[in-house]
Design a protein around this motif. Structure first.
Motif, mmCIF file in Angstrom:
data_model
loop_
_atom_site.group_PDB
_atom_site.id
_atom_site.type_symbol
_atom_site.label_atom_id
_atom_site.label_comp_id
_atom_site.label_asym_id
_atom_site.label_seq_id
_atom_site.Cartn_x
_atom_site.Cartn_y
_atom_site.Cartn_z
ATOM 1 N N UNK A 4 0.825 -1.210 0.000
ATOM 2 C CA UNK A 4 0.000 0.000 0.000
ATOM 3 C C UNK A 4 0.860 1.263 0.000
ATOM 4 N N UNK A 5 1.919 1.257 0.798
ATOM 5 C CA UNK A 5 2.807 2.424 0.834
ATOM 6 C C UNK A 5 3.468 2.621 -0.522
ATOM 7 N N UNK A 6 3.923 1.529 -1.131
ATOM 8 C CA UNK A 6 4.558 1.634 -2.454
ATOM 9 C C UNK A 6 3.545 2.083 -3.512
ATOM 10 N N UNK A 7 2.316 1.624 -3.403
ATOM 11 C CA UNK A 7 1.294 1.979 -4.382
ATOM 12 C C UNK A 7 0.916 3.456 -4.297
ATOM 13 N N UNK A 8 0.733 3.961 -3.062
ATOM 14 C CA UNK A 8 0.247 5.327 -2.897
ATOM 15 C C UNK A 8 1.347 6.384 -2.887
ATOM 16 N N UNK A 9 2.562 6.026 -2.487
ATOM 17 C CA UNK A 9 3.618 7.029 -2.397
ATOM 18 C C UNK A 9 4.755 6.801 -3.387
ATOM 19 N N UNK A 10 4.914 5.593 -3.851
ATOM 20 C CA UNK A 10 6.028 5.286 -4.739
ATOM 21 C C UNK A 10 7.303 4.931 -3.990
ATOM 22 N N UNK A 11 7.270 4.989 -2.654
ATOM 23 C CA UNK A 11 8.439 4.654 -1.838
ATOM 24 C C UNK A 11 8.363 3.191 -1.414
#
Length: 82
Positions: free
Chosen positions: A36-43
């Motif tokens: 979820x973090x990678x999906x929404x922030x790219x990090x």
């Protein structure tokens, strides 16, 4: 007008509902949180950091839920016995 009859803001219920909804929507595994973090922030997050982040978010949501419950039930606890 009596003080007990005056309207007061109902912010305790709103914060309780929001923190409860955040707890319900919290991903159950660290890999899902990292996704979820990678999906929404790219990090990108490692599994270990995602696990620590999940535990911190659970603690913050739990504290917010307890705090809003205390705000909601404080008027009933402060009443003198009859």
């Amino acid at each position: 007008m009596k003080r007990c009859c005056q309207g007061r803001p109902k912010t305790g219920w709103v914060s309780a509902i929001l923190s409860g909804a955040a707890l319900v929507c919290m991903p159950k595994c660290p890999l899902c949180l990292a996704a979820y973090v990678a999906l929404f922030t790219g990090a990108g997050l490692s599994v270990e950091k995602a696990s620590h982040l999940r535990n911190a978010l659970l603690a913050v949501c739990g504290a917010a839920l307890l705090g809003s419950a205390a705000m909601i039930f404080r008027p009933w606890a402060a009443r003198p016995p009859r």
